[in-house]
Design an enzyme around this catalytic site. Structure first.
Site, PDB file in Angstrom:
ATOM      1  CB  CYS A  14      43.484  40.935  25.298  1.00  0.00           C
ATOM      2  SG  CYS A  14      43.384  39.823  23.131  1.00  0.00           S
ATOM      3  NE  ARG A  42      36.795  32.328  21.204  1.00  0.00           N
ATOM      4  CZ  ARG A  42      37.938  32.146  21.063  1.00  0.00           C
ATOM      5  NH1 ARG A  42      39.015  31.752  22.233  1.00  0.00           N
ATOM      6  NH2 ARG A  42      38.920  32.046  19.648  1.00  0.00           N
ATOM      7  CB  CYS A  44      42.622  36.682  25.386  1.00  0.00           C
ATOM      8  SG  CYS A  44      44.236  36.448  24.532  1.00  0.00           S
ATOM      9  CG  ASP A 417      41.027  55.086  65.317  1.00  0.00           C
ATOM     10  OD1 ASP A 417      40.964  54.279  65.270  1.00  0.00           O
ATOM     11  OD2 ASP A 417      42.139  55.467  64.554  1.00  0.00           O
TER      12      ASP A 417
END
Length: 461
Positions: A14, A42, A44, A417
């Site tokens: 989860c 696997r 949730c 820059d």
């Protein structure tokens, strides 16, 4: 950093905030969803962890981070781990060992997980056919698609499509919409204004906080639009001539806006800095902006060596009009595709309004990239990347660092820059920016982004 919780008694992992409350002794934690899947867990069905961003930890070695960027760009869609290792100058065995030690997965497992997760999002959010989803997600065949989806999600693509929630579906007028999830906060206003300040006229535009640009896919034109979608996601709308390889379009857009970035380590390291601390607090969640096209960013960096921003915009307009491919019928000021290196190397740069010295440098750079695309390879280290660019006539160190910053090198710092230096002066910092930045290692790109953002008038308030 998102940490996924896997429950050993159920075999399910989860994301944070899921309503499940397992016993602590039954929980394992993983930094990547792919790592949990490689361990046999696997996703949730309630919290759907495949829908959230899962950045690679900031403590991972530079080589691993470079390899991940190449995988995201599609290096393992048709290539092998051996070819990826060769590109990074390491053996495939050593590469696998590094991935196992720092990410808990092999390069192939990470690539498979990314493709499967993207396909699951398309099955949820779009009405593309299952076949279109397969090829849009980078799978080489329907057989491979079905096999990997069953391996990751324990169900076929058709079964997953039938399970989708009605609220997931996104509709777009003439295009395909997708959510780009991120871990809050993300300072959209500062990021979009940063890109607006550097937008290539005719190719990019930012109107009403919506970023739009033309893109080229195998020589055919498309358009993407990105806007703030919610507190935890941006909304991408893609208008494309075909859907094959859509995953790489989405990944490139995601890198532009830093949706997978983990800013917490840099913020923690720099929060107490007397120069950067106030800037970080003013723009929480500002990410280092990426780039759609590295060559495009490099051209802008080369021009910026010679001219101020207003002149650079005029010169970019001239280049696009002279060498860019026209795309008729678009709105919001979009008119052309940005020219390729080969096209720009042969273009009449004087007609584009470039002075002779600028044209000479730009033509040489474009010709070098056209002859050897590896000059802009994202897999190169920061030192190798900048060394290759500065070896070309007329390319300075700060310009090379600016390109490296947009390419994703965390320690790049364009010390010269103009906007960055203006911000330092405005804060009564008279020290040389390059020396000052030594204390900001290894987060100098993050520091530079905040300094540049603070110097853009629209962001100063």
């Amino acid at each position: 950093m998102t940490t996924f919780s896997a429950v050993t008694t159920t075999g399910i992992y989860c994301r944070p905030g899921c309503g499940a409350k397992p016993l602590a002794e039954n929980v394992r934690t993983f930094e990547l969803a792919a790592e949990a899947e490689a361990a046999g867990f696997r996703a949730c069905l309630r919290c759907r962890p495949y829908r959230v961003a899962g950045p690679v930890g900031a403590d991972a070695p530079e080589l691993v981070c470079r390899a991940v960027q190449l995988i995201i760009a599609g290096a393992l869609d048709t290539g092998t781990e051996a070819a990826l290792g060769q590109r990074l100058a390491v053996s495939p065995r050593h590469l696998r060992r590094l991935f196992h030690d720092h990410l808990g997965v092999t390069p192939d497992q990470l690539a498979r997980s990314r493709r499967a997760h993207f396909a699951r999002r398309l099955l949820d959010d779009s009405d593309l056919t299952v076949a279109d989803v397969a090829f849009a997600s980078g799978f080489g065949s329907l057989r491979q698609f079905n096999r990997d989806m069953k391996l990751v999600f324990r169900a076929s693509p058709v079964e997953l499509r039938n399970r989708r929630r009605k609220a997931d579906r996104l509709a777009a007028d003439g295009g395909l919409s997708l959510r780009l999830p991120f871990a809050p906060p993300l300072h959209w206003e500062a990021l979009s204004t940063f890109l607006a300040e550097r937008a290539v006229p005719g190719v990019e535009s930012v109107h009403d906080s919506v970023y739009r640009r033309t893109i080229s896919l195998d020589g055919e034109a498309g358009v993407i639009e990105v806007r703030r979608g919610g507190d935890d996601h941006l909304l991408l709308t893609a208008h494309m001539p075909f859907w094959e390889g859509l995953i790489h379009v989405v990944d490139r857009v995601g890198r532009m806006f830093g949706v997978d970035a983990d800013t917490a380590p840099a913020e923690a390291a720099l929060a107490g800095d007397p120069v950067l601390g106030p800037l970080l607090r003013a723009r929480p969640g500002l990410r280092v902006p990426g780039a759609w096209g590295v060559f495009e960013i490099a051209v802008e960096a080369v021009l910026s060596q010679y001219s101020a921003r207003a002149w650079v915009r005029r010169q970019l307009t001239g280049l696009v009009m002279v060498a860019g491919q026209p795309v008729p019928g678009l709105e919001h000021g979009l008119t052309h595709l940005f020219p390729s290196a080969a096209t720009l190397a042969q273009a009449d740069l004087a007609a584009a309004g470039l002075p002779a010295s600028t044209a000479r440098t730009l033509r040489g750079f474009a010709a070098a990239v056209a002859a050897d695309e590896s000059l802009l390879d994202p897999g190169a280290s920061l030192a190798d990347f900048t060394a290759a660019l500065t070896a070309l006539p007329g390319i300075g160190s700060s310009a090379a660092q600016q390109v490296a910053l947009r390419l994703g090198h965390a320690d790049a710092f364009p010390a010269a820059d103009r906007t960055l230096c203006t911000t330092l002066l405005a804060n009564d910092v008279l020290e040389d920016s390059g020396k000052l930045a030594a204390a900001w290692h290894p987060w100098r790109a993050f520091a530079a982004t905040h300094l540049i953002a603070a110097g853009v008038p629209a962001l100063a308030a």
